[in-house]
Design an enzyme around this catalytic site. Sequence first.
Site, PDB file in Angstrom:
ATOM      1  N   HIS A   1      82.599   6.398 -17.314  1.00  0.00           N
ATOM      2  CA  HIS A   1      81.450   7.317 -17.233  1.00  0.00           C
ATOM      3  C   HIS A   1      80.164   6.440 -16.785  1.00  0.00           C
ATOM      4  CE1 HIS A   1      80.637  11.312 -17.943  1.00  0.00           C
ATOM      5  NE2 HIS A   1      80.240  11.262 -19.122  1.00  0.00           N
TER       6      HIS A   1
ATOM      7  N   ASN B   1      74.533  12.895 -21.300  1.00  0.00           N
ATOM      8  CA  ASN B   1      74.138  14.442 -21.443  1.00  0.00           C
ATOM      9  C   ASN B   1      72.797  14.501 -21.606  1.00  0.00           C
ATOM     10  OD1 ASN B   1      76.941  14.666 -21.398  1.00  0.00           O
ATOM     11  ND2 ASN B   1      77.082  15.483 -23.319  1.00  0.00           N
TER      12      ASN B   1
ATOM     13  N   ASP C   1      79.955   9.193 -11.953  1.00  0.00           N
ATOM     14  CA  ASP C   1      81.333   9.370 -12.017  1.00  0.00           C
ATOM     15  C   ASP C   1      81.716  10.778 -11.684  1.00  0.00           C
ATOM     16  OD1 ASP C   1      80.382   9.817 -14.641  1.00  0.00           O
ATOM     17  OD2 ASP C   1      82.250  10.334 -15.175  1.00  0.00           O
TER      18      ASP C   1
ATOM     19  N   ASN D   1      77.860  17.017 -17.017  1.00  0.00           N
ATOM     20  CA  ASN D   1      76.547  17.202 -17.891  1.00  0.00           C
ATOM     21  C   ASN D   1      75.409  16.326 -17.604  1.00  0.00           C
ATOM     22  OD1 ASN D   1      77.823  19.135 -19.181  1.00  0.00           O
ATOM     23  ND2 ASN D   1      78.764  17.828 -20.759  1.00  0.00           N
TER      24      ASN D   1
END
Length: 194
Positions: free
Chosen positions: A22, A71, A96, A117
């Site tokens: 991530h 997020n 990513d 997100n």
Amino acid sequence: MADTWLIVGLGNPGPRYEATRHNIGQMVVDELAARRREAFRAHKANARVVETWLRPGSDKLVLAKPNSFMNVSGGPAAGLARFYGTAPERIVVVHDELDIPYDTIKLKTGGGHGGHNGVRDIAKALGTPEFPRVRVGIGRPVGRQDPADWVLDPFSSTERQTLPILVSDAADAVELLVDEGLVAAQQRFHAPRA
């Protein structure tokens, strides 16, 4: 400052997440800063930034890593955009991408968030999805592993062998996008590898 490009590398803060899939967006921004021998410093927009250039005399580059979790990347990204007076078409988000195979780079402007997100939150905070994206493929997990767990796992030992090349290529894609535009970057990075 219409000549400023804001390059936002997405990831999660702290050592627990540094080497995870991530965080590849932040790895790319780290590579761009290392090429210029620059160190990140704190910014009031809840981010760490480097102010630099593609090359002397060119447009200003602001390399940014939000201090927030993935997020909720929109607040820092929008705060930096306001601070530097950067329009969405000059905000490059590096992130990513599950739906692209590992070791693949794709570029686009606008469109949906594809379930990402961080991208969703930035589009909401900017009031538009119309910003360029450098999407770095991490692939989907094999078997039944939850994609939410997959993205928070470190790269496999096999992936780590080629990860420096992938990060360098993604940094090249950002530089080409800024220097020559989206189409030129797409033509180079979307073409099959020789």
